[in-house]
Design a protein around this motif. Structure first.
Motif, mmCIF file in Angstrom:
data_model
loop_
_atom_site.group_PDB
_atom_site.id
_atom_site.type_symbol
_atom_site.label_atom_id
_atom_site.label_comp_id
_atom_site.label_asym_id
_atom_site.label_seq_id
_atom_site.Cartn_x
_atom_site.Cartn_y
_atom_site.Cartn_z
ATOM 1 N N PRO A 52 -4.398 28.912 -1.264
ATOM 2 C CA PRO A 52 -5.312 28.076 -0.466
ATOM 3 C C PRO A 52 -4.842 26.631 -0.359
ATOM 4 C CG PRO A 52 -6.560 29.515 -1.901
ATOM 5 C CD PRO A 52 -5.107 29.681 -2.291
ATOM 6 N N ALA A 53 -4.285 26.096 -1.435
ATOM 7 C CA ALA A 53 -3.834 24.705 -1.410
ATOM 8 C C ALA A 53 -2.688 24.522 -0.416
ATOM 9 C CB ALA A 53 -3.400 24.263 -2.809
ATOM 10 N N ARG A 54 -1.752 25.475 -0.388
ATOM 11 C CA ARG A 54 -0.632 25.382 0.544
ATOM 12 C C ARG A 54 -1.103 25.573 1.985
ATOM 13 N NH1 ARG A 54 3.325 28.711 0.753
ATOM 14 N NH2 ARG A 54 4.707 27.091 1.585
ATOM 15 N N THR A 55 -2.091 26.456 2.171
ATOM 16 C CA THR A 55 -2.640 26.647 3.515
ATOM 17 C C THR A 55 -3.279 25.363 4.029
ATOM 18 O OG1 THR A 55 -3.075 28.962 3.021
ATOM 19 C CG2 THR A 55 -4.238 28.009 4.900
ATOM 20 N N HIS A 56 -4.030 24.700 3.142
ATOM 21 C CA HIS A 56 -4.658 23.428 3.507
ATOM 22 C C HIS A 56 -3.616 22.396 3.899
ATOM 23 C CE1 HIS A 56 -6.254 19.375 2.323
ATOM 24 N NE2 HIS A 56 -7.225 19.775 3.112
ATOM 25 N N GLN A 57 -2.560 22.276 3.100
ATOM 26 C CA GLN A 57 -1.519 21.300 3.390
ATOM 27 C C GLN A 57 -0.747 21.670 4.650
ATOM 28 O OE1 GLN A 57 -1.067 18.380 1.687
ATOM 29 N NE2 GLN A 57 0.264 17.929 3.441
ATOM 30 N N PHE A 58 -0.538 22.977 4.871
ATOM 31 C CA PHE A 58 0.197 23.432 6.050
ATOM 32 C C PHE A 58 -0.512 23.027 7.337
ATOM 33 C CE2 PHE A 58 0.804 26.889 9.229
ATOM 34 C CZ PHE A 58 2.128 26.636 9.521
ATOM 35 N N GLU A 59 -1.821 23.226 7.398
ATOM 36 C CA GLU A 59 -2.556 22.848 8.604
ATOM 37 C C GLU A 59 -2.505 21.345 8.839
ATOM 38 O OE1 GLU A 59 -6.433 24.374 9.130
ATOM 39 O OE2 GLU A 59 -5.862 26.478 8.790
ATOM 40 N N GLN A 60 -2.595 20.578 7.773
ATOM 41 C CA GLN A 60 -2.496 19.129 7.931
ATOM 42 C C GLN A 60 -1.115 18.717 8.434
ATOM 43 O OE1 GLN A 60 -3.752 17.812 3.946
ATOM 44 N NE2 GLN A 60 -5.616 17.010 4.889
ATOM 45 N N ASP A 61 -0.070 19.367 7.912
ATOM 46 C CA ASP A 61 1.288 19.046 8.364
ATOM 47 C C ASP A 61 1.485 19.396 9.834
ATOM 48 O OD1 ASP A 61 1.877 18.167 5.848
ATOM 49 O OD2 ASP A 61 2.872 20.018 5.208
ATOM 50 N N VAL A 62 0.951 20.568 10.243
ATOM 51 C CA VAL A 62 1.089 20.976 11.641
ATOM 52 C C VAL A 62 0.329 20.020 12.562
ATOM 53 C CG1 VAL A 62 0.526 22.781 13.312
ATOM 54 C CG2 VAL A 62 1.512 23.393 11.108
ATOM 55 N N GLN A 63 -0.870 19.614 12.129
ATOM 56 C CA GLN A 63 -1.644 18.673 12.935
ATOM 57 C C GLN A 63 -0.887 17.359 13.119
ATOM 58 O OE1 GLN A 63 -5.243 16.953 11.208
ATOM 59 N NE2 GLN A 63 -6.311 17.293 13.142
ATOM 60 N N ALA A 64 -0.276 16.873 12.047
ATOM 61 C CA ALA A 64 0.495 15.628 12.137
ATOM 62 C C ALA A 64 1.705 15.806 13.046
ATOM 63 C CB ALA A 64 0.928 15.185 10.739
ATOM 64 N N ALA A 65 2.355 16.972 12.950
ATOM 65 C CA ALA A 65 3.527 17.221 13.791
ATOM 66 C C ALA A 65 3.158 17.300 15.264
ATOM 67 C CB ALA A 65 4.208 18.514 13.348
ATOM 68 N N LEU A 66 2.028 17.949 15.566
ATOM 69 C CA LEU A 66 1.589 18.039 16.959
ATOM 70 C C LEU A 66 1.203 16.671 17.506
ATOM 71 C CD1 LEU A 66 -0.517 21.328 16.825
ATOM 72 C CD2 LEU A 66 1.722 20.998 17.901
ATOM 73 N N ARG A 67 0.624 15.849 16.638
ATOM 74 C CA ARG A 67 0.288 14.494 17.068
ATOM 75 C C ARG A 67 1.560 13.715 17.388
ATOM 76 N NH1 ARG A 67 -2.841 12.539 12.783
ATOM 77 N NH2 ARG A 67 -0.967 11.744 11.769
ATOM 78 N N GLU A 68 2.552 13.837 16.542
ATOM 79 C CA GLU A 68 3.820 13.170 16.796
ATOM 80 C C GLU A 68 4.502 13.713 18.049
ATOM 81 O OE1 GLU A 68 5.321 10.508 15.433
ATOM 82 O OE2 GLU A 68 3.354 10.294 14.507
ATOM 83 N N MET A 69 4.253 14.993 18.345
ATOM 84 C CA MET A 69 4.817 15.587 19.548
ATOM 85 C C MET A 69 4.134 15.039 20.800
ATOM 86 S SD MET A 69 5.117 19.660 20.312
ATOM 87 C CE MET A 69 6.016 20.305 21.722
ATOM 88 N N GLY A 70 2.839 14.799 20.696
ATOM 89 C CA GLY A 70 2.092 14.310 21.849
ATOM 90 C C GLY A 70 2.325 12.852 22.150
ATOM 91 N N ARG A 71 2.619 12.060 21.109
ATOM 92 C CA ARG A 71 2.723 10.616 21.309
ATOM 93 C C ARG A 71 3.860 10.228 22.264
ATOM 94 N NH1 ARG A 71 4.653 6.318 17.801
ATOM 95 N NH2 ARG A 71 5.122 7.873 16.211
ATOM 96 N N PRO A 72 5.074 10.719 22.086
ATOM 97 C CA PRO A 72 6.131 10.347 23.060
ATOM 98 C C PRO A 72 5.879 10.907 24.455
ATOM 99 C CG PRO A 72 6.943 11.983 21.502
ATOM 100 C CD PRO A 72 5.629 11.509 20.973
ATOM 101 N N PHE A 73 5.210 12.071 24.525
ATOM 102 C CA PHE A 73 4.916 12.625 25.841
ATOM 103 C C PHE A 73 3.929 11.736 26.594
ATOM 104 C CE2 PHE A 73 2.422 15.638 28.534
ATOM 105 C CZ PHE A 73 3.430 15.888 29.455
ATOM 106 N N VAL A 74 2.874 11.275 25.878
ATOM 107 C CA VAL A 74 1.900 10.374 26.498
ATOM 108 C C VAL A 74 2.568 9.061 26.867
ATOM 109 C CG1 VAL A 74 -0.176 9.001 26.048
ATOM 110 C CG2 VAL A 74 -0.117 11.406 25.387
#
Length: 504
Positions: A52-74
């Protein structure tokens, strides 16, 4: 198909040119790098034992990565609102009755989006009148408010309007959600600008919401008429002054709709900072009621006004509601005036404490009187019983004064305490909705530990909070954006060309 092709398709879908924002950086390369980082995170997650702890961290990492992906596109999209070459842009612009002329070079601006901070390159236009600020049409068309995009400004203001919010908590949430925070000055600039704009559209949105609730109440089943119930109350607010702080009475107002079974369908809220006589609250509450009556074409709901017996609350009924004329029929509107049952109950308990030395006897008498209050002629029965006990008791001067205050409170307001009839026709007996509004609008947001306010700052938060609590947040914000004044490109040049043609 190479990876650059789908990236170009994504860009085309959003109406963004596939040319790079910078000579050495292609949009496709940005997406490719982000895709590789996401793939690496997914591989690492699957490679090690799942917890569960790794799952929690994984979702947070993916969210941060998607945010970083969206920023240069915007950033890429916003930097292509205008042509890269200034000579391809309109040389002149018209905005709010002023003419502007484009300067030669583009200048950068820091902007904040829901994906994080970006750098926006835009051309400035110099005004024809000295003393006016430079116009940046691209920033206006993008809806930037003090550098904040509409989506980020909206979310920041929504966080500020929530219960328990403080500047520190909002800034922390911004850092956690979007990877970057604002200073207090920036947060205040954006919130005040948005609050002022939203306040302009609050009234119409609340009236429309009330009309929808009235329509739902009219279509409901039950033995009562639909009820439109108004109320207002005051609450002390700690204000910041030059030499410390002081407490003054702010005001809150409510308009609630009940269906034929007595269920509350919703409430529209109003709130204003302290002012002598509370004229702003009076005007806003009256305007909302009158507009609902004007626009509602069905059967008139039962109108009631439920408050305590304070000066402002009573004065509003006497000066405005008691003789109100229906805006369409021209007839006097009949309002049911209700003195809050729980305030009346407080006077009964005060009488019990004065009349009986024994706490047990006082409680038994009070409980009996409270039951009588809910029966026909109940207030008379309570007063007769109190007078009978008073006749055989010797009271001190202080007790006599307390007895007279409580007794006169009930006797002078008997006509507004017919609780048996109110229950029979489905009218609320208590001002609980308005009393609760004091807590939900003010206490849960503006009266947290150590808080004190300037009036302008407090009103900005109140403007946001009543819109949020009334359930019209999205409607109001969409109207704010739709009403945004946009510059007219090329207006001055067109006018100049027409002048030359006429002269020729």
């Amino acid at each position: 198909m190479t990876r650059s092709i789908p990236m170009a398709l994504v860009a085309a879908t959003y109406g963004v040119p596939t040319a790079p924002a910078h000579p050495d950086l292609a949009l496709a390369d940005v997406f490719a790098a982000s895709r590789e980082r996401l793939q690496a995170r997914g591989d690492a997650f699957r490679r090690d034992p799942i917890t569960p702890a790794r799952t929690h961290q994984f979702e947070q990492d993916v969210q941060a990565a998607l945010r970083e992906m969206g920023r240069p596109f915007v950033e890429f999209a916003y930097n292509h609102v205008e042509p890269a070459d200034g000579e391809e842009s309109s040389r002149h612009a018209q905005y709010e009755h002023e003419s502007y002329t484009r300067v030669r070079r583009a200048t950068p601006q820091n902007a904040w989006t829901v994906f994080g901070p970006i750098r926006v390159r835009r051309f400035g236009y110099r005004p024809s009148q000295a003393g006016e600020p430079m116009l940046f049409p691209a920033a206006v068309r993008l809806g930037l408010v003090s550098g904040a995009s509409p989506a980020r400004a909206c979310r920041a203001c929504e966080l500020l309007a929530e219960a328990g919010a403080t500047q520190h908590r909002v800034r922390a949430r911004r850092r956690a959600d979007y990877g970057v925070g604002w200073g207090v000055k920036k947060l205040r600039q954006v919130s005040r600008a948005i609050a002022d704009d939203r306040a302009t559209f609050r009234h119409d949105a609340q009236v429309e919401q009330l009309l929808a609730w009235v329509a739902a109440a009219d279509a409901s089943t039950g033995r009562h008429k639909p009820v439109l119930c108004a109320g207002r109350d005051g609450i002390t607010l700690r204000l910041r002054v030059t030499k410390g702080s002081l407490y003054e009475v702010a005001s809150t107002g409510t308009i609630s709709v009940y269906d034929r079974r007595g269920r509350r369908l919703g409430t529209a809220y109003l709130a204003y900072t302290p002012e002598p006589g509370q004229p702003t609250m009076t005007g806003a509450l009256t305007d909302a009621i009158r507009d609902v009556l004007t626009q509602w074409e069905g059967g008139l709901p039962r109108l009631c006004y439920v408050t305590d017996a304070g000066d402002n609350e009573t004065g509003y009924y006497e000066a405005v509601l008691r003789g109100m004329i229906h805006p369409r029929t021209g007839q006097v509107v009949a309002w049911v005036r209700v003195i809050d049952y729980y305030h009346a109950s407080g006077r009964v308990w005060l009488l019990a404490g004065v009349l009986f030395a024994d706490a047990g006897r006082a409680a038994r008498w009070a409980h009996t009187m409270l039951r009588w209050l809910l029966t026909p002629g109940g207030v008379n029965r309570v007063l007769h019983s109190a007078a009978a006990v008073r006749a055989i008791r010797t009271l001190t001067r202080t007790q006599t004064k307390e007895y007279r205050t409580a007794y006169d409170y009930l006797r002078s307001r008997m006509s507004h305490m017919d609780y048996a009839r109110y229950r029979r026709v489905g009218v609320p007996l208590g001002s609980g909705v308005t009393e609760a509004a004091c807590k939900t609008v003010f206490t849960q947001r503006l009266k947290l530990s150590g808080m004190r306010w300037g009036k302008d700052g407090a009103q900005a938060i109140l403007n946001l909070r009543v819109i949020l609590l009334s359930g019209v947040w999205d409607v109001v914000y969409q109207r704010v954006l739709a009403a945004w004044t946009l510059p007219v490109m090329g207006g001055h040049a067109d006018s100049h060309q027409k002048t030359l043609e006429i002269a020729a």
